[in-house]
Design an enzyme around this catalytic site. Structure first.
Site, PDB file in Angstrom:
ATOM      1  N   GLU A  23       1.020  -1.171   0.050  1.00 32.52           N
ATOM      2  CA  GLU A  23      -0.279   0.077  -0.035  1.00 32.52           C
ATOM      3  C   GLU A  23       0.938   1.309  -0.137  1.00 32.52           C
ATOM      4  O   GLU A  23       1.854   1.196   0.751  1.00 32.52           O
ATOM      5  CB  GLU A  23      -1.074   0.138   1.311  1.00 32.52           C
ATOM      6  CG  GLU A  23      -1.935  -1.043   1.107  1.00 32.52           C
ATOM      7  CD  GLU A  23      -2.998  -1.069   2.417  1.00 32.52           C
ATOM      8  OE1 GLU A  23      -2.937  -0.139   3.044  1.00 32.52           O
ATOM      9  OE2 GLU A  23      -3.565  -2.103   2.429  1.00 32.52           O
ATOM     10  N   HIS A  26      -7.363   2.363   1.203  1.00 31.22           N
ATOM     11  CA  HIS A  26      -7.441   1.870   2.479  1.00 31.22           C
ATOM     12  C   HIS A  26      -8.132   3.190   3.282  1.00 31.22           C
ATOM     13  O   HIS A  26      -7.548   3.729   4.335  1.00 31.22           O
ATOM     14  CB  HIS A  26      -6.008   1.821   3.427  1.00 31.22           C
ATOM     15  CG  HIS A  26      -6.112   1.020   4.361  1.00 31.22           C
ATOM     16  ND1 HIS A  26      -4.938   0.108   4.969  1.00 31.22           N
ATOM     17  CD2 HIS A  26      -6.841   0.854   5.339  1.00 31.22           C
ATOM     18  CE1 HIS A  26      -5.357  -0.508   5.951  1.00 31.22           C
ATOM     19  NE2 HIS A  26      -6.510  -0.075   6.388  1.00 31.22           N
TER      20      HIS A  26
HETATM   21  P1  NAD Z   1     -12.984  -8.862  14.619  1.00 33.06           P
HETATM   22  O1  NAD Z   1     -11.892  -9.307  15.442  1.00 33.06           O
HETATM   23  O2  NAD Z   1     -14.333  -8.091  15.178  1.00 33.06           O
HETATM   24  O3  NAD Z   1     -13.425 -10.031  13.846  1.00 33.06           O
HETATM   25  C1  NAD Z   1     -12.877 -10.904  12.876  1.00 33.06           C
HETATM   26  C2  NAD Z   1     -13.573 -12.329  12.994  1.00 33.06           C
HETATM   27  O4  NAD Z   1     -12.828 -13.070  12.350  1.00 33.06           O
HETATM   28  C3  NAD Z   1     -13.671 -12.850  14.339  1.00 33.06           C
HETATM   29  O5  NAD Z   1     -15.011 -13.178  14.683  1.00 33.06           O
HETATM   30  C4  NAD Z   1     -12.746 -14.127  14.235  1.00 33.06           C
HETATM   31  O6  NAD Z   1     -13.452 -15.308  14.814  1.00 33.06           O
HETATM   32  C5  NAD Z   1     -12.778 -14.347  12.659  1.00 33.06           C
HETATM   33  N1  NAD Z   1     -11.842 -15.272  12.088  1.00 33.06           N
HETATM   34  C6  NAD Z   1     -10.568 -15.330  12.600  1.00 33.06           C
HETATM   35  N2  NAD Z   1      -9.963 -16.151  12.059  1.00 33.06           N
HETATM   36  C7  NAD Z   1     -10.738 -16.704  10.892  1.00 33.06           C
HETATM   37  C8  NAD Z   1     -10.645 -17.574   9.934  1.00 33.06           C
HETATM   38  N3  NAD Z   1      -9.390 -18.187   9.710  1.00 33.06           N
HETATM   39  N4  NAD Z   1     -11.581 -17.647   9.207  1.00 33.06           N
HETATM   40  C9  NAD Z   1     -12.751 -17.056   9.028  1.00 33.06           C
HETATM   41  N5  NAD Z   1     -12.768 -16.150  10.281  1.00 33.06           N
HETATM   42  C10 NAD Z   1     -11.948 -16.015  11.209  1.00 33.06           C
HETATM   43  O7  NAD Z   1     -12.530  -7.789  13.642  1.00 33.06           O
HETATM   44  P2  NAD Z   1     -13.236  -6.562  12.763  1.00 33.06           P
HETATM   45  O8  NAD Z   1     -12.855  -5.363  13.652  1.00 33.06           O
HETATM   46  O9  NAD Z   1     -14.490  -6.984  12.471  1.00 33.06           O
HETATM   47  O10 NAD Z   1     -12.191  -6.347  11.733  1.00 33.06           O
HETATM   48  C11 NAD Z   1     -11.931  -7.213  10.533  1.00 33.06           C
HETATM   49  C12 NAD Z   1     -11.118  -6.696   9.376  1.00 33.06           C
HETATM   50  O11 NAD Z   1     -11.075  -5.380   9.052  1.00 33.06           O
HETATM   51  C13 NAD Z   1      -9.690  -6.683  10.145  1.00 33.06           C
HETATM   52  O12 NAD Z   1      -8.891  -7.410   9.094  1.00 33.06           O
HETATM   53  C14 NAD Z   1      -9.310  -5.468  10.097  1.00 33.06           C
HETATM   54  O13 NAD Z   1      -7.795  -5.259  10.615  1.00 33.06           O
HETATM   55  C15 NAD Z   1      -9.953  -4.579   9.251  1.00 33.06           C
HETATM   56  N6  NAD Z   1     -10.153  -3.323   9.088  1.00 33.06           N
HETATM   57  C16 NAD Z   1      -9.853  -2.788   8.231  1.00 33.06           C
HETATM   58  C17 NAD Z   1     -10.196  -1.402   8.112  1.00 33.06           C
HETATM   59  C18 NAD Z   1     -10.057  -0.356   6.886  1.00 33.06           C
HETATM   60  O14 NAD Z   1      -9.695   0.946   6.856  1.00 33.06           O
HETATM   61  N7  NAD Z   1     -10.158  -1.142   5.740  1.00 33.06           N
HETATM   62  C19 NAD Z   1     -10.394  -0.440   9.250  1.00 33.06           C
HETATM   63  C20 NAD Z   1     -10.697  -1.456  10.700  1.00 33.06           C
HETATM   64  C21 NAD Z   1     -10.458  -2.705  10.416  1.00 33.06           C
END
Ligand code: NAD
Length: 327
Positions: free
Chosen positions: A265, A284
């Site tokens: 990125e 992002h």
């Molecule tokens: P979260 O921790 O609430 O949820 C993640 C889920 O993934 C959990 O329920 C967990 O059980 C599940 N998980 C873990 N390993 C797994 C696997 N192998 N297969 C399937 N499911 C699995 O996280 P969140 O706050 O919902 O964030 C989700 C994603 O979004 C993260 O990667 C985070 O870094 C990303 N994010 C991106 C931005 C952006 O600006 N684009 C902003 C915030 C978060």
């Protein structure tokens, strides 16, 4: 300048209201702008760091004997050496709930953009080819379509709510950490990854980037997706194998991809994703709205204020055995 106030260092701009909140409790020193103060100049006195971008290393932590808290502006704490902080008695916090609505809404925006060919329609129109392009710009309704969510945590749950209540989408989810009942309670139908890929019109990724989720969506998984389906990644670059994704798009197996996050990125100029009509890249920005930036900054500032008052912040990601909070 007030000598008795604890010193908080902010290396990257955050919302002004959060700076004002911190200013009531601390002397705030900035590591950016014309009067930027580098970390080494505050290391001896700094008690709090509020970090949005950049890294906090073990060496920096070791050089800051009064440091009590490193507050991350955002969810991921991979930019902070949490082990070094824990060993030094420094609490690390994040803001897990502050931007989930923004990311969920960004995923919806990308889903609409892909299914209604919005970006390519705009490009054609701007080139004066709007009218002749209309036959190629026939999209799909979201109502009645199937959206597969890989990972069903905070963001995916918020997305599911909008998808079901707002658009009448059938939402299915794969999350091996959650029980099927938990997934059902949150409104989705639990499913194996294989089945989810086979029946979804759109797949949206919401897992953390871990060794076991790296390239979770690779050649085989992309091949298992329905022909013409689209994929959306607002989670982390690295969860999709981008080379395999490119091959799938080149073969017209997948109908499109929208990536807010990529392995590198920003993507370098000339990357093969650029210019493709079936790919949308956003830099992002999923969590970036006025509302969430204020919420994230205020939540992070609140963590710093709690720590400087000797309280354990509510959003701590570590629990140092010999915490400096009481010192
Ligand atoms: P979260 O921790 O609430 O949820 C993640 C889920 O993934 C959990 O329920 C967990 O059980 C599940 N998980 C873990 N390993 C797994 C696997 N192998 N297969 C399937 N499911 C699995 O996280 P969140 O706050 O919902 O964030 C989700 C994603 O979004 C993260 O990667 C985070 O870094 C990303 N994010 C991106 C931005 C952006 O600006 N684009 C902003 C915030 C978060």
């Amino acid at each position: 300048m007030t000598d008795h106030k604890p010193l908080v260092w902010i290396p990257y701009p955050i919302h002004d209201l959060a700076i004002a909140r911190l200013g009531r409790k601390a002397e705030v020193v900035f590591g950016y702008g014309e009067a930027a103060v580098p970390f080494k100049d505050v290391a001896a006195r700094v008690e709090g760091i509020l970090i949005r971008t950049g890294k906090i290393t073990a060496e920096q932590i070791a050089s800051a004997p009064r440091l009590k808290i490193i507050a991350r502006h955002g969810v991921g704490v991979d930019s902070v050496d949490v082990d070094a902080a824990t060993a030094a008695g420094v609490v690390v916090t994040n803001t897990p709930n502050s931007n989930l609505v923004s990311v969920a809404e960004h995923a919806i925006a990308l889903l609409l953009a892909l299914r209604r060919k919005l970006v390519i329609a705009d490009r054609a129109n701007q080139l004066g080819r709007g009218a002749e392009s209309r036959p190629q710009l026939i999209g799909h309704e979201l109502q009645g379509s199937t959206l597969g969510l890989v990972g069903f945590g905070r963001i995916a749950t918020a997305l599911a709510r909008v998808a079901i209540d707002g658009f009448g989408i059938n939402v299915i989810a794969y999350d091996p950490v959650l029980g099927d009942d938990d997934i059902r309670q949150k409104g989705a139908t639990p499913m194996s990854l294989k089945d989810l890929l086979a029946i979804s019109d759109a797949v949206s990724l919401h897992v953390p980037l871990l060794p076991q989720t790296r390239h979770l969506i690779g050649e085989n998984e992309l091949r298992a997706m329905k022909k013409g389906a689209v994929i959306i990644n607002t989670a982390r670059g690295g969860i999709i194998d981008e080379e395999a994704l490119l091959r799938s798009l080149e073969k017209s197996h997948l109908g499109g991809a929208a990536l807010d996050v990529t392995e590198t990125e920003p993507l370098p100029a000339g990357h093969p994703f650029y210019g493709r009509p079936d790919v949308i890249i956003t830099p992002h920005i999923g969590g970036q709205t006025e509302e969430s930036l204020l919420r994230v900054a205020m939540d992070a500032a609140e963590c710093v204020c709690q720590a400087l008052s000797g309280e354990i912040p509510t959003a701590s990601v570590n629990a140092p055995e010999h915490s400096r909070l009481a010192a």
